[in-house]
Design an enzyme around this catalytic site. Structure first.
Site, PDB file in Angstrom:
ATOM      1  N   MET A  28     -16.914   0.842  -5.200  1.00 19.07           N
ATOM      2  CA  MET A  28     -18.111   0.536  -4.390  1.00 19.07           C
ATOM      3  C   MET A  28     -19.243   1.478  -4.773  1.00 19.07           C
ATOM      4  O   MET A  28     -19.008   2.668  -5.015  1.00 19.07           O
ATOM      5  CB  MET A  28     -17.788   0.702  -2.909  1.00 19.07           C
ATOM      6  CG  MET A  28     -16.598  -0.126  -2.442  1.00 19.07           C
ATOM      7  SD  MET A  28     -16.382  -0.008  -0.666  1.00 19.07           S
ATOM      8  CE  MET A  28     -14.797  -0.843  -0.466  1.00 19.07           C
TER       9      MET A  28
ATOM     10  N   MET B 221     -12.688 -13.332  -0.893  1.00 13.84           N
ATOM     11  CA  MET B 221     -12.790 -12.261   0.102  1.00 13.84           C
ATOM     12  C   MET B 221     -12.560 -12.849   1.490  1.00 13.84           C
ATOM     13  O   MET B 221     -13.229 -13.825   1.876  1.00 13.84           O
ATOM     14  CB  MET B 221     -14.179 -11.598   0.068  1.00 13.84           C
ATOM     15  CG  MET B 221     -14.468 -10.729  -1.153  1.00 13.84           C
ATOM     16  SD  MET B 221     -13.298  -9.377  -1.412  1.00 13.84           S
ATOM     17  CE  MET B 221     -13.417  -8.444   0.134  1.00 13.84           C
TER      18      MET B 221
ATOM     19  N   GLY C  66     -16.560  -3.931   1.647  1.00 17.82           N
ATOM     20  CA  GLY C  66     -17.147  -2.629   1.956  1.00 17.82           C
ATOM     21  C   GLY C  66     -16.199  -1.678   2.663  1.00 17.82           C
ATOM     22  O   GLY C  66     -16.290  -0.473   2.468  1.00 17.82           O
ATOM     23  N   PHE C  67     -15.296  -2.223   3.464  1.00 17.17           N
ATOM     24  CA  PHE C  67     -14.445  -1.348   4.268  1.00 17.17           C
ATOM     25  C   PHE C  67     -13.050  -1.935   4.432  1.00 17.17           C
ATOM     26  O   PHE C  67     -12.902  -3.161   4.471  1.00 17.17           O
ATOM     27  CB  PHE C  67     -15.053  -1.151   5.665  1.00 17.17           C
ATOM     28  CG  PHE C  67     -16.431  -0.568   5.610  1.00 17.17           C
ATOM     29  CD1 PHE C  67     -16.613   0.809   5.489  1.00 17.17           C
ATOM     30  CD2 PHE C  67     -17.546  -1.390   5.620  1.00 17.17           C
ATOM     31  CE1 PHE C  67     -17.890   1.353   5.395  1.00 17.17           C
ATOM     32  CE2 PHE C  67     -18.830  -0.865   5.530  1.00 17.17           C
ATOM     33  CZ  PHE C  67     -18.999   0.516   5.415  1.00 17.17           C
ATOM     34  N   GLY C  68     -12.070  -1.040   4.537  1.00 16.39           N
ATOM     35  CA  GLY C  68     -10.722  -1.459   4.892  1.00 16.39           C
ATOM     36  C   GLY C  68     -10.619  -1.619   6.400  1.00 16.39           C
ATOM     37  O   GLY C  68     -11.523  -1.227   7.150  1.00 16.39           O
ATOM     38  N   GLY C  69      -9.531  -2.199   6.836  1.00 15.00           N
ATOM     39  CA  GLY C  69      -9.227  -2.258   8.269  1.00 15.00           C
ATOM     40  C   GLY C  69     -10.016  -3.275   9.071  1.00 15.00           C
ATOM     41  O   GLY C  69     -10.017  -3.207  10.301  1.00 15.00           O
TER      42      GLY C  69
ATOM     43  N   ASP D  11      -8.256 -10.955  -0.266  1.00 12.34           N
ATOM     44  CA  ASP D  11      -8.501  -9.532  -0.032  1.00 12.34           C
ATOM     45  C   ASP D  11      -9.263  -9.349   1.271  1.00 12.34           C
ATOM     46  O   ASP D  11     -10.396  -9.820   1.400  1.00 12.34           O
ATOM     47  CB  ASP D  11      -9.319  -8.990  -1.220  1.00 12.34           C
ATOM     48  CG  ASP D  11      -9.598  -7.502  -1.126  1.00 12.34           C
ATOM     49  OD1 ASP D  11      -9.024  -6.825  -0.264  1.00 12.34           O
ATOM     50  OD2 ASP D  11     -10.417  -7.022  -1.951  1.00 12.34           O
ATOM     51  N   GLY D  12      -8.620  -8.640   2.218  1.00  9.57           N
ATOM     52  CA  GLY D  12      -9.293  -8.284   3.458  1.00  9.57           C
ATOM     53  C   GLY D  12      -8.548  -8.773   4.684  1.00  9.57           C
ATOM     54  O   GLY D  12      -8.378  -9.982   4.865  1.00  9.57           O
ATOM     55  N   GLY D  13      -8.054  -7.837   5.487  1.00  9.28           N
ATOM     56  CA  GLY D  13      -7.381  -8.198   6.732  1.00  9.28           C
ATOM     57  C   GLY D  13      -6.067  -8.922   6.534  1.00  9.28           C
ATOM     58  O   GLY D  13      -5.606  -9.627   7.437  1.00  9.28           O
TER      59      GLY D  13
ATOM     60  N   HIS E 138      -4.595  -2.156  -6.411  1.00  9.70           N
ATOM     61  CA  HIS E 138      -5.963  -2.661  -6.247  1.00  9.70           C
ATOM     62  C   HIS E 138      -6.897  -1.467  -6.052  1.00  9.70           C
ATOM     63  O   HIS E 138      -6.724  -0.674  -5.124  1.00  9.70           O
ATOM     64  CB  HIS E 138      -5.979  -3.581  -5.030  1.00  9.70           C
ATOM     65  CG  HIS E 138      -7.250  -4.300  -4.786  1.00  9.70           C
ATOM     66  ND1 HIS E 138      -7.584  -5.484  -5.418  1.00  9.70           N
ATOM     67  CD2 HIS E 138      -8.288  -4.013  -3.964  1.00  9.70           C
ATOM     68  CE1 HIS E 138      -8.763  -5.907  -4.982  1.00  9.70           C
ATOM     69  NE2 HIS E 138      -9.220  -5.024  -4.102  1.00  9.70           N
TER      70      HIS E 138
ATOM     71  N   ASP F 143     -10.691  -0.408  -5.359  1.00 12.01           N
ATOM     72  CA  ASP F 143     -11.969  -0.904  -4.860  1.00 12.01           C
ATOM     73  C   ASP F 143     -13.096   0.015  -5.290  1.00 12.01           C
ATOM     74  O   ASP F 143     -13.198   1.142  -4.787  1.00 12.01           O
ATOM     75  CB  ASP F 143     -11.932  -0.968  -3.324  1.00 12.01           C
ATOM     76  CG  ASP F 143     -11.089  -2.118  -2.826  1.00 12.01           C
ATOM     77  OD1 ASP F 143     -11.392  -3.263  -3.185  1.00 12.01           O
ATOM     78  OD2 ASP F 143     -10.117  -1.863  -2.088  1.00 12.01           O
TER      79      ASP F 143
ATOM     80  N   MET G 217     -17.288  -3.814  -6.630  1.00 14.12           N
ATOM     81  CA  MET G 217     -18.296  -4.192  -5.632  1.00 14.12           C
ATOM     82  C   MET G 217     -19.544  -3.385  -5.948  1.00 14.12           C
ATOM     83  O   MET G 217     -19.899  -2.433  -5.243  1.00 14.12           O
ATOM     84  CB  MET G 217     -17.765  -3.893  -4.223  1.00 14.12           C
ATOM     85  CG  MET G 217     -16.718  -4.893  -3.776  1.00 14.12           C
ATOM     86  SD  MET G 217     -15.707  -4.299  -2.421  1.00 14.12           S
ATOM     87  CE  MET G 217     -14.485  -3.397  -3.356  1.00 14.12           C
TER      88      MET G 217
ATOM     89  N   GLY H  48      -4.427  -3.292   2.332  1.00 12.49           N
ATOM     90  CA  GLY H  48      -4.652  -1.851   2.416  1.00 12.49           C
ATOM     91  C   GLY H  48      -4.070  -1.272   3.682  1.00 12.49           C
ATOM     92  O   GLY H  48      -2.984  -0.691   3.694  1.00 12.49           O
ATOM     93  N   SER H  49      -4.786  -1.446   4.800  1.00 15.87           N
ATOM     94  CA  SER H  49      -4.385  -0.762   6.030  1.00 15.87           C
ATOM     95  C   SER H  49      -3.018  -1.222   6.520  1.00 15.87           C
ATOM     96  O   SER H  49      -2.244  -0.410   7.039  1.00 15.87           O
ATOM     97  CB  SER H  49      -5.447  -0.948   7.118  1.00 15.87           C
ATOM     98  OG  SER H  49      -5.834  -2.287   7.213  1.00 15.87           O
TER      99      SER H  49
ATOM    100  N   SER I  22      -4.119  -1.966  -1.681  1.00 13.56           N
ATOM    101  CA  SER I  22      -5.449  -1.401  -1.901  1.00 13.56           C
ATOM    102  C   SER I  22      -5.428   0.109  -1.688  1.00 13.56           C
ATOM    103  O   SER I  22      -5.150   0.590  -0.581  1.00 13.56           O
ATOM    104  CB  SER I  22      -6.461  -2.028  -0.948  1.00 13.56           C
ATOM    105  OG  SER I  22      -7.670  -1.307  -1.052  1.00 13.56           O
TER     106      SER I  22
ATOM    107  N   HIS J   4     -11.479  -4.010  -8.590  1.00 12.37           N
ATOM    108  CA  HIS J   4     -12.411  -4.880  -7.856  1.00 12.37           C
ATOM    109  C   HIS J   4     -13.764  -4.189  -7.804  1.00 12.37           C
ATOM    110  O   HIS J   4     -13.938  -3.222  -7.068  1.00 12.37           O
ATOM    111  CB  HIS J   4     -11.827  -5.112  -6.443  1.00 12.37           C
ATOM    112  CG  HIS J   4     -12.680  -5.907  -5.528  1.00 12.37           C
ATOM    113  ND1 HIS J   4     -12.410  -6.006  -4.177  1.00 12.37           N
ATOM    114  CD2 HIS J   4     -13.781  -6.668  -5.746  1.00 12.37           C
ATOM    115  CE1 HIS J   4     -13.323  -6.791  -3.607  1.00 12.37           C
ATOM    116  NE2 HIS J   4     -14.169  -7.183  -4.535  1.00 12.37           N
TER     117      HIS J   4
END
Ligand code: DX5
Ligand code: ZN
Length: 218
Positions: free
Chosen positions: A38, A137, A142-145, A175-177, A34, A36, A69, A197-198, A9, A67
């Site tokens: 937003m 999801m 909305g946010f990475g990390g 996607d996410g964490g 990826h 994102d 959003m 991402g992170s 990401s 993606h």
């Protein structure tokens, strides 16, 4: 268990040097990128516009996994379509998911549908013939990390069963964490594409981190 494709990401790349971040992930062995998008309304954050997608597409680094959003799909779908390999929309953003997927497919692009953590996947059989990818999801968008929500694992398994029952060729993306700690659980549950991402951008060795997500060894 087959190997997963990896989609880093760019939300976690340096925002004033995204092309460099994209190139570093290609060199590390990523399969796609990826992006994102937003809008500050569907989610409380604002990111990349079509100019940025156009520039990345022009660079031709890797296929773009876009993606969306955003609430206004009437605007966003045609604006981002030219640059996408996969264009993914949220089911929560539209009353007319079937029509939106038809629009993406009829432009010759791969269509994705994303589900927020609280969204049930039971609508999927009605649209699966128009879908190339289901994005589950695993955090609130909305946010990475953010931390992975473990309750999403049974949802990935349920979506995998639905895809198998359909007999169609539909990929499952999460996607996410996503980290080295949970990637194997996600692959076991049926995820084919891991967004990260992170974890990837924060790793001292992106190639090893990508390999570890992809197959559990570096
Ligand atoms: C969140 C985005 C994700 C995000 C993932 O709304 O859709 O793609 O960048 O970032 P990590 O891997 O840090 O959770
Ligand atoms: Zn995303």
């Amino acid at each position: 268990m087959s190997e997963a494709r990896i989609s880093p990401s760019l939300l976690s790349a340096d925002p004033i040097n995204i092309v460099a971040g994209a190139k570093s992930m290609k060199e590390a062995g990523a399969d796609m990128l990826h992006l994102d998008v937003m809008d500050g309304s569907f989610v409380p954050n604002l990111t990349f516009g079509p100019q940025c997608a156009s520039r990345l597409h022009q660079e031709g680094i890797l296929p773009l996994d876009i993606h969306l959003m955003v609430k206004c799909l009437d605007w966003a779908v045609p604006a981002f379509l030219p640059y996408a390999e996969y264009l993914t929309v949220h089911v929560e953003a539209t009353d007319h998911l079937h029509r939106v997927l038809q629009t993406i497919r009829s432009a010759g692009k791969k269509a994705g549908v994303a589900l927020n953590p609280a969204t049930s996947p039971e609508f999927l059989p009605y649209v699966l013939p128009l879908v190339d990818m289901v994005l589950v999801m695993t955090v609130n968008p909305g946010f990475g990390g953010q931390s992975f929500i473990p309750e999403m694992l049974p949802k990935v398994r349920r979506v995998k069963d639905m895809v198998r029952e359909s007999g169609l060729s539909v990929s499952i993306e999460v996607d996410g964490g996503v980290t080295g700690q949970n990637a194997h659980l996600l692959r076991e549950a049926g995820a084919d594409i891991l967004v990260s991402g992170s974890y990837l951008f924060g790793s001292p060795n992106a190639r090893e981190a990508i390999n570890f997500l992809r197959r559990g060894t570096i």
